[in-house]
Scaffold this motif. Sequence first.
Motif, PDB file in Angstrom:
ATOM      1  N   GLN A   1      37.055 -21.779 -10.070  1.00 47.53           N
ATOM      2  CA  GLN A   1      37.507 -21.341  -8.751  1.00 47.53           C
ATOM      3  C   GLN A   1      37.790 -22.560  -7.888  1.00 47.53           C
ATOM      4  O   GLN A   1      37.055 -23.543  -7.920  1.00 47.53           O
TER       5      GLN A   1
ATOM      6  N   SER B   1      38.523 -23.236  -3.827  1.00 49.37           N
ATOM      7  CA  SER B   1      38.554 -22.592  -2.516  1.00 49.37           C
ATOM      8  C   SER B   1      39.612 -23.174  -1.590  1.00 49.37           C
ATOM      9  O   SER B   1      39.809 -22.673  -0.466  1.00 49.37           O
TER      10      SER B   1
ATOM     11  N   GLN C   1      43.805 -21.443   0.327  1.00 54.20           N
ATOM     12  CA  GLN C   1      43.686 -20.218  -0.460  1.00 54.20           C
ATOM     13  C   GLN C   1      42.610 -20.380  -1.528  1.00 54.20           C
ATOM     14  O   GLN C   1      42.375 -21.477  -2.022  1.00 54.20           O
ATOM     15  N   THR C   2      41.966 -19.276  -1.879  1.00 53.11           N
ATOM     16  CA  THR C   2      40.967 -19.285  -2.939  1.00 53.11           C
ATOM     17  C   THR C   2      41.559 -18.637  -4.179  1.00 53.11           C
ATOM     18  O   THR C   2      41.994 -17.482  -4.138  1.00 53.11           O
TER      19      THR C   2
ATOM     20  N   SER D   1      41.337 -13.821  -9.451  1.00 47.65           N
ATOM     21  CA  SER D   1      41.112 -13.507  -8.045  1.00 47.65           C
ATOM     22  C   SER D   1      41.976 -14.407  -7.163  1.00 47.65           C
ATOM     23  O   SER D   1      42.284 -15.558  -7.532  1.00 47.65           O
TER      24      SER D   1
ATOM     25  N   ARG E   1      42.602 -15.112  -2.743  1.00 48.80           N
ATOM     26  CA  ARG E   1      42.289 -14.774  -1.354  1.00 48.80           C
ATOM     27  C   ARG E   1      43.076 -15.670  -0.422  1.00 48.80           C
ATOM     28  O   ARG E   1      43.104 -16.880  -0.570  1.00 48.80           O
ATOM     29  N   GLU E   2      43.736 -15.051   0.528  1.00 45.57           N
ATOM     30  CA  GLU E   2      44.469 -15.769   1.566  1.00 45.57           C
ATOM     31  C   GLU E   2      43.810 -15.457   2.922  1.00 45.57           C
ATOM     32  O   GLU E   2      43.848 -14.301   3.374  1.00 45.57           O
ATOM     33  N   PRO E   3      43.137 -16.413   3.550  1.00 50.40           N
ATOM     34  CA  PRO E   3      42.472 -16.125   4.833  1.00 50.40           C
ATOM     35  C   PRO E   3      43.468 -15.612   5.887  1.00 50.40           C
ATOM     36  O   PRO E   3      44.564 -16.126   5.983  1.00 50.40           O
TER      37      PRO E   3
END
Length: 212
Positions: free
Chosen positions: A181, A183, A190-191, A208, A210-212
């Motif tokens: 992963q 971060s 982006q993670t 996975s 993730r976009e804050p």
Amino acid sequence: YTYAGIEFIGNNIFSDDELMERVRHRPDTMVDYGLVQEDYQRISELYYTNGYIFNSIEMEEDIDRENLKVSYKITIAEFNRAHIENIIIRGNDKTKEHVIRRELPFEVGDIFSAGKIRTGLYNLMNTGYFSNVLPDTPQGSTTGLMDIIVNVEEGPTADIRFGLDIGGSSDYPVSGRFGWQDSNFRGLGQTVGAELVVSPIEQSVNLSFREP
């Protein structure tokens, strides 16, 4: 010696009552110099948080040796608020500048607020992208303007995990797990992650994003 109170001189921006709300030391109690300094810091902070960073705030002690009392006088020379002229980011070799700026609760042209600067530094450290964040606040191009320089030191953001289990099946006694992963993928904040699991009862790949 007992504490005989505090007097304010030169304050027009904030009233005596507003400044007294910052005072914790109670009159007619034993003088506590630690509390006196804390009160002085809170009064100064009220001005600095609201952009009045050029003010002169001086405290003078008055000792009444006959009556064993100590009082204080705070003289304030007030000036106009400071505003932010430039926000400069330094040290970000990987992290994109817009990722850093979105964590800062201030923009060019805003009132210079010490409280908002602290919040911005806390936000940056809380991302986990940086090992250190240091501010610098030099004078701008003219009186009343300030630059904010944010110096960052980037830390590692990638995480690799391995796991291995022995037993569970005579046909397939070994099961394994691998995970990765980042971060702050490509410095975009982006993670992105992936996990591979191989065992007698499960074979899977999980991705996975993730976009804050």
